[in-house]
Every structure is written in C-alpha cells, then in structure tokens.
Design an enzyme around this catalytic site. Structure first.
Site, PDB file in Angstrom:
ATOM      1  N   ASP A  10       0.915  -1.073   0.130  1.00  0.00           N
ATOM      2  CA  ASP A  10      -0.046   0.018  -0.036  1.00  0.00           C
ATOM      3  C   ASP A  10       0.840   1.110   0.171  1.00  0.00           C
ATOM      4  OD1 ASP A  10      -2.190   1.661   0.332  1.00  0.00           O
ATOM      5  OD2 ASP A  10      -2.029   1.694   2.399  1.00  0.00           O
ATOM      6  N   GLU A  70      -1.678  -1.576  -4.424  1.00  0.00           N
ATOM      7  CA  GLU A  70      -2.892  -0.945  -4.645  1.00  0.00           C
ATOM      8  C   GLU A  70      -2.742   0.501  -5.521  1.00  0.00           C
ATOM      9  OE1 GLU A  70      -5.574  -0.886  -0.604  1.00  0.00           O
ATOM     10  OE2 GLU A  70      -5.862   0.914  -1.752  1.00  0.00           O
ATOM     11  N   ASP A 142      -2.029   0.750   7.557  1.00  0.00           N
ATOM     12  CA  ASP A 142      -1.260   0.570   6.525  1.00  0.00           C
ATOM     13  C   ASP A 142      -0.799  -0.814   6.082  1.00  0.00           C
ATOM     14  OD1 ASP A 142      -0.686   3.567   5.705  1.00  0.00           O
ATOM     15  OD2 ASP A 142      -0.088   3.470   7.568  1.00  0.00           O
TER      16      ASP A 142
END
Lengths: 177, 177
Positions: A10, A70, A142
């Site tokens: 991420d 992502e 996260d």
C-alpha cells in the site's frame, strides 16, 4: 501443490504498508507485515531511497513469488498527487527490480475481495484481514491495507493464472541515441 | 583537478531524456545523450521497469559521479500528474539505487543557468546546449532538456560543493513492524 507467497504493498510517501501471505490451496497463511516510513525532514531523493531500500529489504527477507499493489487516486491537492505518484513509482521500481510480477488493484477491488462489497469502511477491512488470516492482534492501518491487497490477489478476481501471465520481470531498457 | 561526470535526467513516462557531461575546471565536455522510451501499450509496472532499467543501464555505461533531475510540475490533468509522478519516482529510484547523489532543479533554474533568463523558449534552451557543449548536431528535445539540467548542475547556482554535500547515497530503509 506448493505454496504461493504474495507481497502486498500500500504505497505512500510518508508510510508504505507491506504484507506477506502464503496461499496453500484455498488456505491463506500470514507471514509478515509492517510499514516503511520516510522522514519528512529529508529531501525527496532521500525519502525515495528509503522506500526503495525498505521494499528491497522486505523482498530479500521474505522472498515472495508475486506482488500486488493498490492503485492510488488523484488527490484534491495536485502537489500531494505528485508526491504520492513518486512514492508509488519507487515502490513499483523496487518490485520489478526484485524480479517480481506486479498486479494492480483498485481500493474497490480490494474491499470487494476482502469484505464482500466495495463500500466497506477502513476498520471493516482491518477486521476482515484479522479474521481471514487468523491474526492474534490487529496490524496497523497501512499494514492491514497491504495485507488486504495481497488477499485480493490470492483470491484473484481475474484468476491467479491470468495474473501470473500478465506479470512482468525486468528486462533491459531500450536506449535510443 | 579531475573531471566531474554529471548525469542529467528529464523524467517522463513516455520519454525520459538523459544527458551526460564532464566538467573539467570551467570547461564542459559532452559525453552522451539520448532518451528512454516506454511503450504505452504496456502495463504501468512494465513501463516503470523499462525506465528503471534504462536509467540503470545509462549509469552502468557512463559511470557518472553525480546526477541532476528536473523538478516536474503538476499538470492540469490530475491523472497525468499521477503518471508523471510515478515516472519521476522510478527515475529517482534508479539514481539512488545506482549510488548517485541527486540534485533537483526547477525548469526556471535550468533556463536561467543555460540561457540566462527563466522565460527562454524550448528551442533557445536547445540552441544554447548545442553552443555550450560545442555539439555538431542538435539533440532531441528531451535529451537537450536533460543536458541543460546537467549544465545547470555543473554551473551550480548553489555551488557544486554544497550540492555534493546535500547529495544522497542509498542506505537501508527502516522497517517498523
């Protein structure tokens, strides 16, 4: 059937989350997760170096077979979009430099894969990651997002075979004089 | 005094320009220039891999001592800003991975250093690059911008000493569980 080890990322300039899971048949097993933080008092090249080195270290330590990242979205603040883009470029560079095929998923795809619908709140994603991987504690936001991205890849909306084929390994750039 | 070899980079997802020059005292000598193109039919990770590998190949071939990269600006189109940011993140990653100190300059600084004022048109920059380096022919626009950035670094508005100190070499990322 041998286990497939997946690294989820991420990306962010301040904090990049990572999560490593293994897929044994239909079972998912947690391997590791955490985050790479860059110091906002440092220059951009220094911060990019920290992210690149951090992801490279995660790859060297956990030796994943595939990666999932992502997709990020444009921010209302164009300057933030530019910084986020540069962080994501560093993350992708570290993954392809590490020889990993890279699959990309939108936040919507990740939420659908993990929670079952695209409107899930952040804490729902986190709770489902804990449940799906049978974790004893809750990872940071996260790290949870990165694990969710890895789970999304393992569940493979497009099928893992297709994703593996679409993956990429580094090869020499074409230099034109 | 030994020669200082400088790699200038003008980052872009479609085309990244590069230019290598040497500074011998006050004299600048052209070494090489060109561009790295990525195929817009490929996935973003593939294109990032091409840019990263291309810049790494330039570093391996020409062994520069320092690097200089043009700062990029937010575009009216946020999606373009995000793509440009990712290309620049890949370029910075390749430079720090290659062990090079990185200095950043705005287009304004580059124009002032090469043409003498910040409002110079693209073809004026190109013409001055040809003249300053005594080139027999004109480099492409992207290569000329990269050479201009290297010249700006060589002329060192902030002084080369200061820039060298501000430069950065890669070191291990801090991983926080």
């Amino acid at each position: 059937m041998s286990a497939l080890r997946i690294l989820g990322i991420d990306p962010g300039l301040r904090v990049t989350g990572f999560g490593v899971i293994e897929k044994h048949g239909s079972q998912l097993v947690y391997v590791a997760s955490g985050c790479i933080k860059s110091n906002d008092k440092q220059s951009l090249p220094e911060r990019i170096a920290t992210l690149f080195a951090g992801i490279s270290e995660v790859i060297a330590t956990y030796r994943p077979d595939q990666s999932a990242v992502e997709k990020v979205f444009v921010n209302v603040n164009p300057q933030s979009t530019l910084l986020l883009g540069q962080a994501r470029g560093a993350a992708l560079s570290a993954l392809v430099h590490g020889g990993l095929p890279v699959a990309e998923y939108t936040a919507l795809q990740v939420k659908q894969a993990v929670v079952g619908h695209g409107k899930a709140a952040k804490d729902q994603v986190q709770a489902m990651v804990v449940r799906l991987l049978g974790l004893a504690g809750s990872p940071t936001a996260d790290a949870a997002d990165a694990l969710a991205c890895a789970i999304c890849h393992a569940h493979g909306g497009q099928g893992l075979g297709a994703l593996a084929t679409a993956g990429y390994r580094i090869r020499g750039g074409r230099l034109i004089g």
